[in-house]
Design an enzyme around this catalytic site. Structure first.
Site, PDB file in Angstrom:
ATOM      1  N   ASP A   1       0.864  -1.147  -0.081  1.00 10.86           N
ATOM      2  CA  ASP A   1       0.060   0.009  -0.125  1.00 10.86           C
ATOM      3  C   ASP A   1       0.772   1.193  -0.114  1.00 10.86           C
ATOM      4  O   ASP A   1       2.010   1.281  -0.563  1.00 10.86           O
ATOM      5  CB  ASP A   1      -0.862  -0.204   1.306  1.00 10.86           C
ATOM      6  CG  ASP A   1      -0.295  -0.268   2.522  1.00 10.86           C
ATOM      7  OD1 ASP A   1       0.949   0.095   2.700  1.00 10.86           O
ATOM      8  OD2 ASP A   1      -0.800  -1.031   3.412  1.00 10.86           O
ATOM      9  N   SER A   2       0.290   2.472   0.743  1.00  8.71           N
ATOM     10  CA  SER A   2       1.041   3.592   0.504  1.00  8.71           C
ATOM     11  C   SER A   2       2.577   3.418   1.196  1.00  8.71           C
ATOM     12  O   SER A   2       3.377   4.281   0.765  1.00  8.71           O
ATOM     13  CB  SER A   2       0.304   4.872   1.117  1.00  8.71           C
ATOM     14  OG  SER A   2      -0.033   4.401   2.511  1.00  8.71           O
ATOM     15  N   ILE A   3       2.580   2.595   2.241  1.00  5.83           N
ATOM     16  CA  ILE A   3       3.915   2.618   2.992  1.00  5.83           C
ATOM     17  C   ILE A   3       5.107   2.045   1.853  1.00  5.83           C
ATOM     18  O   ILE A   3       6.124   2.362   1.962  1.00  5.83           O
ATOM     19  CB  ILE A   3       3.664   1.707   4.102  1.00  5.83           C
ATOM     20  CG1 ILE A   3       2.663   2.639   5.140  1.00  5.83           C
ATOM     21  CG2 ILE A   3       5.202   1.556   5.021  1.00  5.83           C
ATOM     22  CD1 ILE A   3       2.283   1.495   6.334  1.00  5.83           C
TER      23      ILE A   3
END
Lengths: 264, 264
Positions: free
Chosen positions: A10-12
């Protein structure tokens, strides 16, 4: 062609090539040895990630092999076999969005924990179908600093910010535990980031910038853990050969000698 | 499959995924839009780079196309066409080693300036043979801070350090000029880093860590210039589509709708 490591998450993961990011640091470690390919999707949960699987990791490799074998095209087409390769390693790093609470502002991203585990299993299964030898590393979501999330919401929405957190550290821990359990069930290496980060006093501000995403120091933790897992597997950077001669091995007067051995 | 940008060069490219590096920053800009592939070779000059060309950028694309067309394998093999693609853009960033002075400690890396220009021409020609539409960007070597080089040599070798510099800013400028001339001859975009950096007072320490390699601020200059060239061409990140729906476009209750449009 160099081996590929894919970072899927995901965004991480998506932000992992930002300043001090763990993905960029990994690419730096493996420069001239492996390509680190970024497949991070901000806001995605495992349910949505499943839609991407066959696009990002197509199962064409075996088909091609069979097609070529069965076809009369034995000549130059054989090159294709070695030109299209599945990744040799992949990090699977989801859960921060799945663990968003039902009935709160990020409900849209919520995935029940049982489904989260099954989705992860399907992702792993698909990767292994792409290549049974692929090193698949499961990473749990990082811990959540609820106070940090509140501050962040207030900085965006002021007084209108919801008082109830959209994620709690406790609930994210439930997801992290299922991720670890799955890794153990399947005999996969894993990084229990949720637990690891909380071993350090002051993790809330040291490792998290907004209660959820990583600071440079938080990125450094992920980087160190990923390198540790790769080192313990067969992918230690210092033991992998450079793709071409080191410049010190090249004779200024007879450069072709160095290249003849490695690439001609 | 995503478009690929390849960064081809010497150590200044190889180190571009280090902390604050221009390559990593570019990968961050184009996350979900293009893959930034690192092909940096520390210590290499253009003469040695020529040995790598056919390995790094094989001319198989057309051959495969022809093979497939002429063969009876019209079926699933057609997929290969779209699976193997040359890069859509490449930065060519050599010269810092070519410009090492003859008769000094780094003589082994020296390449006469006329040959440097011809080698660059051959590299560009090869890239365009891979793909006539490839955006090929020439980058000149950065300026040299001779005092910084001396300090660096003394830090390594103490009193034994050679007093005569192995590179001079003036000579590197001669190479930079030829690089710019070639770009103009061939109608290619270029970055005259040698001139650009010297526009800033204090460039010696601000942009260079050891008189030759880049500080984080030096990396930021390269990053800004490369982004500028890409924006002026057809590769502006903000105008390129994400590879899959943005998470805000996904309906929590009917996720398949968003994916049907873009990938099913």
């Amino acid at each position: 062609m160099r081996p590929q490591f894919v970072l899927f998450g995901d965004s991480i993961t998506q932000q992992s090539f930002g300043s001090g990011g763990w993905g960029a640091a990994l690419a730096d470690n493996y420069s001239r040895k492996a390509d680190v390919i970024l497949r991070g999707y901000g806001g995605y949960n495992t349910r949505w990630a499943l839609f991407l699987l066959h696009h990002l990791f197509p199962l064409v490799f075996d088909c091609l092999f069979v097609d070529i074998r069965d076809s009369p095209c034995q000549g130059p087409l054989y090159a294709i076999e070695s030109d299209i390769k599945p990744p040799v390693a992949a990090t699977i790093f989801f859960g921060a969005n799945d663990a968003a609470l039902s009935g709160r502002t990020s409900e849209r991203q919520h995935v029940p924990v049982e489904e989260y585990k099954e989705n992860l299993r399907r992702i792993v299964h698909h990767m292994k179908e792409c290549s049974p030898t692929m090193l698949v590393v499961l990473i749990t979501p990082p811990p959540v600093d609820e106070e940090g999330r509140k501050e962040y919401a207030r900085s965006l929405y002021g007084e209108k910010a919801m008082e109830l957190p959209e994620r709690t550290n406790e609930m994210t821990g439930v997801y992290a535990k299922q991720c670890v359990e799955l890794a153990k069930e399947l005999g996969l290496p894993f990084i229990d980031l949720w637990s690891k980060m909380q071993e350090t006093e002051g993790w809330q501000k040291q490792f998290l910038s907004d209660g959820l995403h990583l600071t440079e120091e938080g990125n450094a933790v992920v980087h160190k853990e990923v390198v540790g897992v790769f080192n313990e597997a067969w992918l230690c950077a210092s033991e992998m050969p450079n793709d071409f001669p080191h410049h010190s091995e090249i004779d200024g007067k007879n450069p072709e000698m160095a290249f003849e051995q490695q690439c001609l």
